[in-house]
Structures are given as C-alpha cells and as structure tokens.
Design a protein around this motif. Structure first.
Motif, PDB file in Angstrom:
ATOM      1  N   PRO A 162       0.803  -1.228   0.000  1.00 60.54           N
ATOM      2  CA  PRO A 162       0.000   0.000   0.000  1.00 60.54           C
ATOM      3  C   PRO A 162       0.835   1.276   0.000  1.00 60.54           C
ATOM      4  CG  PRO A 162      -0.867  -1.566   1.586  1.00 60.54           C
ATOM      5  CD  PRO A 162       0.448  -2.100   1.120  1.00 60.54           C
ATOM      6  N   ALA A 163       2.082   1.225   0.471  1.00 58.00           N
ATOM      7  CA  ALA A 163       2.933   2.417   0.532  1.00 58.00           C
ATOM      8  C   ALA A 163       3.563   2.762  -0.804  1.00 58.00           C
ATOM      9  CB  ALA A 163       4.029   2.211   1.576  1.00 58.00           C
ATOM     10  N   ASP A 164       3.251   2.018  -1.855  1.00 54.46           N
ATOM     11  CA  ASP A 164       3.908   2.206  -3.144  1.00 54.46           C
ATOM     12  C   ASP A 164       3.461   3.474  -3.867  1.00 54.46           C
ATOM     13  OD1 ASP A 164       5.786   1.094  -5.081  1.00 54.46           O
ATOM     14  OD2 ASP A 164       4.037   0.839  -6.379  1.00 54.46           O
ATOM     15  N   SER A 165       2.233   3.945  -3.623  1.00 52.17           N
ATOM     16  CA  SER A 165       1.729   5.130  -4.326  1.00 52.17           C
ATOM     17  C   SER A 165       0.572   5.751  -3.553  1.00 52.17           C
ATOM     18  CB  SER A 165       1.262   4.755  -5.736  1.00 52.17           C
ATOM     19  OG  SER A 165       0.081   3.973  -5.673  1.00 52.17           O
ATOM     20  N   TYR A 166       0.194   6.978  -3.974  1.00 49.41           N
ATOM     21  CA  TYR A 166      -0.979   7.625  -3.379  1.00 49.41           C
ATOM     22  C   TYR A 166      -2.224   6.786  -3.618  1.00 49.41           C
ATOM     23  CZ  TYR A 166       1.657  11.935  -2.516  1.00 49.41           C
ATOM     24  OH  TYR A 166       2.561  12.856  -2.055  1.00 49.41           O
ATOM     25  N   PHE A 167      -2.311   6.200  -4.805  1.00 50.79           N
ATOM     26  CA  PHE A 167      -3.507   5.415  -5.164  1.00 50.79           C
ATOM     27  C   PHE A 167      -3.630   4.158  -4.297  1.00 50.79           C
ATOM     28  CE2 PHE A 167      -5.455   2.017  -7.777  1.00 50.79           C
ATOM     29  CZ  PHE A 167      -6.736   2.554  -7.854  1.00 50.79           C
ATOM     30  N   THR A 168      -2.517   3.426  -4.128  1.00 53.29           N
ATOM     31  CA  THR A 168      -2.593   2.196  -3.330  1.00 53.29           C
ATOM     32  C   THR A 168      -2.820   2.514  -1.853  1.00 53.29           C
ATOM     33  OG1 THR A 168      -0.159   2.194  -3.249  1.00 53.29           O
ATOM     34  CG2 THR A 168      -1.216   0.773  -4.892  1.00 53.29           C
ATOM     35  N   LEU A 169      -2.265   3.636  -1.371  1.00 52.48           N
ATOM     36  CA  LEU A 169      -2.503   4.022   0.023  1.00 52.48           C
ATOM     37  C   LEU A 169      -3.960   4.412   0.227  1.00 52.48           C
ATOM     38  CD1 LEU A 169      -0.996   4.413   2.750  1.00 52.48           C
ATOM     39  CD2 LEU A 169      -0.884   6.843   2.177  1.00 52.48           C
ATOM     40  N   PHE A 170      -4.518   5.180  -0.747  1.00 55.53           N
ATOM     41  CA  PHE A 170      -5.939   5.527  -0.666  1.00 55.53           C
ATOM     42  C   PHE A 170      -6.797   4.263  -0.682  1.00 55.53           C
ATOM     43  CE2 PHE A 170      -9.890   6.041  -3.040  1.00 55.53           C
ATOM     44  CZ  PHE A 170     -10.567   6.956  -2.233  1.00 55.53           C
ATOM     45  N   SER A 171      -6.446   3.298  -1.541  1.00 58.66           N
ATOM     46  CA  SER A 171      -7.205   2.045  -1.628  1.00 58.66           C
ATOM     47  C   SER A 171      -7.156   1.275  -0.318  1.00 58.66           C
ATOM     48  CB  SER A 171      -6.655   1.172  -2.759  1.00 58.66           C
ATOM     49  OG  SER A 171      -6.737   1.831  -3.996  1.00 58.66           O
ATOM     50  N   TYR A 172      -5.976   1.288   0.320  1.00 61.25           N
ATOM     51  CA  TYR A 172      -5.814   0.605   1.602  1.00 61.25           C
ATOM     52  C   TYR A 172      -6.748   1.208   2.647  1.00 61.25           C
ATOM     53  CZ  TYR A 172      -3.623  -0.595   6.088  1.00 61.25           C
ATOM     54  OH  TYR A 172      -3.397  -0.994   7.390  1.00 61.25           O
ATOM     55  N   TYR A 173      -6.753   2.511   2.770  1.00 64.98           N
ATOM     56  CA  TYR A 173      -7.612   3.158   3.765  1.00 64.98           C
ATOM     57  C   TYR A 173      -9.091   3.024   3.405  1.00 64.98           C
ATOM     58  CZ  TYR A 173      -3.940   5.170   6.634  1.00 64.98           C
ATOM     59  OH  TYR A 173      -2.879   5.330   7.505  1.00 64.98           O
ATOM     60  N   PHE A 174      -9.413   3.141   2.118  1.00 67.51           N
ATOM     61  CA  PHE A 174     -10.810   3.003   1.692  1.00 67.51           C
ATOM     62  C   PHE A 174     -11.328   1.604   2.007  1.00 67.51           C
ATOM     63  CE2 PHE A 174     -14.021   2.011  -1.585  1.00 67.51           C
ATOM     64  CZ  PHE A 174     -14.953   2.999  -1.275  1.00 67.51           C
ATOM     65  N   TYR A 175     -10.492   0.599   1.762  1.00 68.06           N
ATOM     66  CA  TYR A 175     -10.884  -0.791   2.043  1.00 68.06           C
ATOM     67  C   TYR A 175     -11.199  -0.967   3.531  1.00 68.06           C
ATOM     68  CZ  TYR A 175     -10.276  -5.805   2.926  1.00 68.06           C
ATOM     69  OH  TYR A 175     -10.447  -7.099   3.347  1.00 68.06           O
ATOM     70  N   HIS A 176     -10.308  -0.456   4.393  1.00 67.19           N
ATOM     71  CA  HIS A 176     -10.504  -0.659   5.819  1.00 67.19           C
ATOM     72  C   HIS A 176     -11.638   0.193   6.377  1.00 67.19           C
ATOM     73  CE1 HIS A 176      -7.327  -3.502   6.809  1.00 67.19           C
ATOM     74  NE2 HIS A 176      -6.550  -2.876   5.948  1.00 67.19           N
TER      75      HIS A 176
END
Length: 363
Positions: free
Chosen positions: A278-292
């Motif tokens: 998830p720390a690889d990009s803004y998009f993957t970090l946003f996806s991580y938080y959105f999922y949780h």
C-alpha cells in the motif's frame, strides 16, 4: 470435528486395520498410519516437522487445534458486502434527489419513503445473515477444544462434538489414515485427500472420528508425523510450532504504522497497482484506507479477539491433574510390539519401501 458412529465406511470396528494396510471403500481407498503408530516415511536424524496447529508443547503434553486465523478477513468481507449494498441504496436515494423538483433534502426524504419496503427488508435480512454467520462460526470455533497428547502417560484427551466431558484413550490404540477419494465432474476425474483419525470411545464399542481435507498425501503425512514424533521420538525430533500472527488491533495498528512510515520515506508514485504494498503510491494508500473504512476499521479485529477469547476455557480439574508431568520412573513405555514393528518398518524404509507396501513385506 469428531463425529460418533461414522466409522462404518472404513469398517474400523468389524475389522481393525494395521499400519501400512490399504483398504478400499466405495469412492476410493485409505492407507493407515496406525495402530500401532508407525512412521509415515523415512526419518533422518535431523528431520523435524513444523506445524501451525501446535497450540502448546512441553515435556509433558502437546495441544493440537485450530488457530483463530482468517476471522478478521471474514468480518471485513461481510462488512464490505453490507456496505456495498448500502451504497447502492444510497445512490438510488441520491438519484431521486436529482430528479425531483424541489429542495435536495426534500427529494432525498421522498426517495427514501418511496423505495419499496422490500428493499429495506432485504438489506436488513442481508446484514442479519452476514452477522449470524460471523457469530455462528465464532461459537463453532470455540466448541472445537484442542486435542491434548500426553507423552509421559502415552494417552490422548479429546472433547467429542463440543462435549464438556473429556475422553481419554491410549495413544497406541488411535487409528489414523489418509484417504484418497475419486469422483467425476462429467468431463474430469478429481481426486480429493482426507486425513482421518479415530479415537476409541470409553466403552470400546465405537470411535470418535476426525476428518480433515488436505491438499496431498504429503500434508496428511506431516499432520500425522506432528503427533507421532512428539509421542514416540526423542526430543531433538519433536515438531516445531510455526510462528503465528495474531489478528488483533495491535497487529492492525503496527501494520498501519509500518505502511505510513514507509510511505512518508518515499519515493512515492501517484498511481500504481501494487496492492500488496500500500505504501507504493498515493492510489494504493488511498485504496488501503478506503478498504478498511468500508470494512469498518477495527471492528473485524475486535471480533477476532473476541473469538479467540471464546476458545480459552479453563480445563476441568481432573484434566489439569492428568496434564501434570510425572516422575520419570512413572512414565509409560512403548509396547514391545510397537518397538518391534517400528524396527521392521525402518529397515523397510531404508530399503526403499513405503508405508503403503509395508504390510506385504513386514516380518
């Protein structure tokens, strides 16, 4: 789970099996590891088995049982399904707001009141079913008390079918096997593997039966060797407990802090699809938080903690007493029959034989 009066398929009581025996049944065949409990394969001096099913192990006893693994993910998936359905309903209300002439708030309330009660009922039932399954599986897990193997007494303790009354049976009378079942899908023939273990009932008239699906014969052998090496081999060959990551709020917080710290250190991309990091990009970090957030943040981990606590019931006083270490002079010893048979099968393995053909060659 152990079940009573289910041993007829392999004809265990009418015809007691022997280690190495191959026995056919309606949809396949089984190869027996015991009785007497025999090695499943050739053991080198440095051979050990690692298992995630070992809950506790010491010089007196070993507990084998299920870990509370995957519970948080189950709850997350359930919450995501519930919230996804809720978002669909919300979108319908928003659509009603844009198509109604008047204030948006009035339109929203009108859309809410005009949606058929069946939709609300479906949503409530769907959410209820998800939580019913979640709670039921937690209590099912809690009823699965671990199997305790007492090395010094050479006995096994189990609570059949969630009973509060423990069953204690001699280790050398345990029946265990791997079964291969074949079926067809119409176009393909499929083979499934099952690890089985039967513990004699106190009256000696039947067995409590355990069946667990496994991926291969090798996995069934490893399950058996986890138990057998602890009971019948020196300490250097005892099984090892695999590291277990507990699914609780502390684990979630630690993982979230690790991801955030790595993201701040960079380098950071705008977009990537490496969701394993998830720390690889803004998009993957946003996806991580959105999922949780969609999965209700820490609630799944709270449910996992609660499920884990359900399983930690105090043992009856007689089993606490039974579990205590014995003075070495009181340790039960392997039977002469077991030692003689084991010596023969080890020579058989050294000559290139397998457990499946042991009966045909043993002295």
């Amino acid at each position: 789970m152990f079940r009573k009066n289910k041993s007829q398929e392999l004809d265990l009581k009418q015809k007691e099996p022997q280690a190495g025996e191959r026995r056919k049944f309606l949809s396949g065949e089984a190869v027996f590891f015991s009785p007497k409990p025999m090695p499943a394969y050739y053991l080198k001096d440095d051979d050990t088995v690692a298992s995630s099913e070992i809950l506790d192990i010491n010089d007196a006893y070993m507990d084998i049982g299920a870990r509370c693994q995957g519970k948080a993910y189950q709850v997350q998936l359930g919450h995501i399904c519930i919230n996804a359905v809720g978002l669909v309903v919300l979108l319908i209300l928003i659509h009603a707001g844009f198509t109604y002439r008047g204030s948006f708030f009035e339109a929203f309330l009108k859309g809410f009141s005009e949606i058929d009660v069946v939709v609300y009922l479906f949503y409530a039932i769907f959410g209820g079913v998800v939580w019913f399954v979640t709670i039921k599986t937690s209590f099912d897990y809690a009823r699965q008390r671990p199997i305790r193997f007492h090395r010094q007494r050479r006995e096994v303790c189990y609570y059949p079918d969630g009973s509060k009354t423990p069953v204690i049976a001699p280790w050398e009378q345990i029946v265990s096997w791997v079964a291969l079942s074949r079926g067809t899908t119409g176009t393909n023939v499929m083979t499934t593997y099952t690890f089985g273990m039967a513990i004699p009932t106190p009256d000696g008239k039947d067995y409590w039966l355990l069946r667990q699906p496994v991926y291969s014969v090798g996995e069934a052998q490893r399950k058996w060797e986890t138990m057998r090496t602890y009971m019948d081999e020196p300490k250097k060959k005892w099984p090892r407990s695999r590291p277990f990551v507990k699914e609780d709020r502390a684990m979630f917080d630690a993982e979230r802090k690790r991801i955030w710290s790595k993201f701040l250190k960079g380098p950071r991309k705008w977009v990537s699809f490496k969701f394993t990091d998830p720390a690889d990009s803004y998009f993957t970090l946003f996806s991580y938080y959105f999922y949780h957030i969609l999965a209700c943040w820490k609630i799944p981990y709270m449910v996992s903690e609660w499920t884990d606590k359900l399983n930690k019931k105090p043992l009856p006083e007689n089993i606490n007493e039974w579990s205590k270490p014995l003075p070495k002079e009181k340790w039960e010893k392997p039977s002469e029959e077991l030692l003689a048979q084991k010596a023969v099968i080890m020579k058989h393995f050294e000559a290139g034989g397998t457990l499946a053909d042991f009966n045909q060659t043993k002295a």
